[in-house]
Scaffold this motif. Structure first.
Motif, PDB file in Angstrom:
ATOM      1  N   ASN A 144      14.507  -2.211  11.114  1.00 18.48           N
ATOM      2  CA  ASN A 144      13.835  -0.934  10.821  1.00 18.48           C
ATOM      3  C   ASN A 144      14.392  -0.284   9.559  1.00 18.48           C
ATOM      4  O   ASN A 144      13.637   0.184   8.718  1.00 18.48           O
ATOM      5  CB  ASN A 144      13.983   0.024  12.011  1.00 18.48           C
ATOM      6  CG  ASN A 144      13.049  -0.314  13.132  1.00 18.48           C
ATOM      7  OD1 ASN A 144      12.040  -0.979  12.949  1.00 18.48           O
ATOM      8  ND2 ASN A 144      13.380   0.128  14.331  1.00 18.48           N
ATOM      9  N   VAL A 145      15.711  -0.254   9.419  1.00 17.91           N
ATOM     10  CA  VAL A 145      16.324   0.372   8.249  1.00 17.91           C
ATOM     11  C   VAL A 145      16.004  -0.424   6.986  1.00 17.91           C
ATOM     12  O   VAL A 145      15.663   0.155   5.952  1.00 17.91           O
ATOM     13  CB  VAL A 145      17.864   0.491   8.451  1.00 17.91           C
ATOM     14  CG1 VAL A 145      18.547   0.852   7.152  1.00 17.91           C
ATOM     15  CG2 VAL A 145      18.178   1.515   9.512  1.00 17.91           C
ATOM     16  N   LEU A 146      16.095  -1.726   7.078  1.00 19.74           N
ATOM     17  CA  LEU A 146      15.873  -2.574   5.900  1.00 19.74           C
ATOM     18  C   LEU A 146      14.402  -2.575   5.470  1.00 19.74           C
ATOM     19  O   LEU A 146      14.083  -2.841   4.319  1.00 19.74           O
ATOM     20  CB  LEU A 146      16.347  -3.997   6.176  1.00 19.74           C
ATOM     21  CG  LEU A 146      17.853  -4.151   6.361  1.00 19.74           C
ATOM     22  CD1 LEU A 146      18.178  -5.522   6.926  1.00 19.74           C
ATOM     23  CD2 LEU A 146      18.589  -3.899   5.054  1.00 19.74           C
ATOM     24  N   SER A 147      13.505  -2.268   6.406  1.00 23.16           N
ATOM     25  CA  SER A 147      12.072  -2.257   6.118  1.00 23.16           C
ATOM     26  C   SER A 147      11.602  -0.908   5.588  1.00 23.16           C
ATOM     27  O   SER A 147      10.467  -0.800   5.112  1.00 23.16           O
ATOM     28  CB  SER A 147      11.277  -2.621   7.370  1.00 23.16           C
ATOM     29  OG  SER A 147      11.595  -3.924   7.786  1.00 23.16           O
ATOM     30  N   ALA A 148      12.436   0.109   5.712  1.00 28.58           N
ATOM     31  CA  ALA A 148      12.035   1.466   5.302  1.00 28.58           C
ATOM     32  C   ALA A 148      11.908   1.592   3.799  1.00 28.58           C
ATOM     33  O   ALA A 148      12.496   0.922   3.038  1.00 28.58           O
ATOM     34  CB  ALA A 148      13.033   2.483   5.833  1.00 28.58           C
TER      35      ALA A 148
END
Length: 114
Positions: free
Chosen positions: A110-114
């Motif tokens: 989720n963080v890396l895709s933000a």
């Protein structure tokens, strides 16, 4: 970043997380979180702190829902998430249980895709 570190300090001082969890979370922040990303990493770091504390205190571990994890495993960010979880795993004397690895994969993706 200051707010994230203060939150960890509060959790440690209130005995909500263990000293080991606090230390590993601080190292994780230093390794992966830049000043402008601290808000994005808040849920991940707090989950990591609580997960490590649950493991140390031998509390019940519950995996994330399978249907959610299917999407996480298909993410192009999954390989990087695995690498980051492997790095955290190396900081521990014991291996992370699969349930907690999955939650960390979820958060990192989720963080890396933000």
């Amino acid at each position: 970043m200051k707010g994230l570190l203060e939150r960890l300090e509060f959790l440690k001082n209130s005995d909500s997380i263990t000293e080991k969890a606090y230390t590993i979370c601080r190292k994780t922040i230093q390794k992966f979180v830049s000043e402008n990303e601290a808000d994005q990493y808040r849920m991940l770091i707090i989950h990591l702190a609580m997960a490590l504390t649950r493991i140390e205190r031998k509390q019940e571990l519950i995996p994330p829902p399978t249907d959610i994890m299917m999407g996480v495993y298909r993410s192009p960010k999954m390989e990087e998430a695995r690498g980051r979880v492997a790095w955290i795993n190396q900081l521990l004397n014991n291996s992370l249980p699969e349930e907690e690895k999955e939650f960390l994969y979820l958060h990192f993706v989720n963080v890396l895709s933000a």
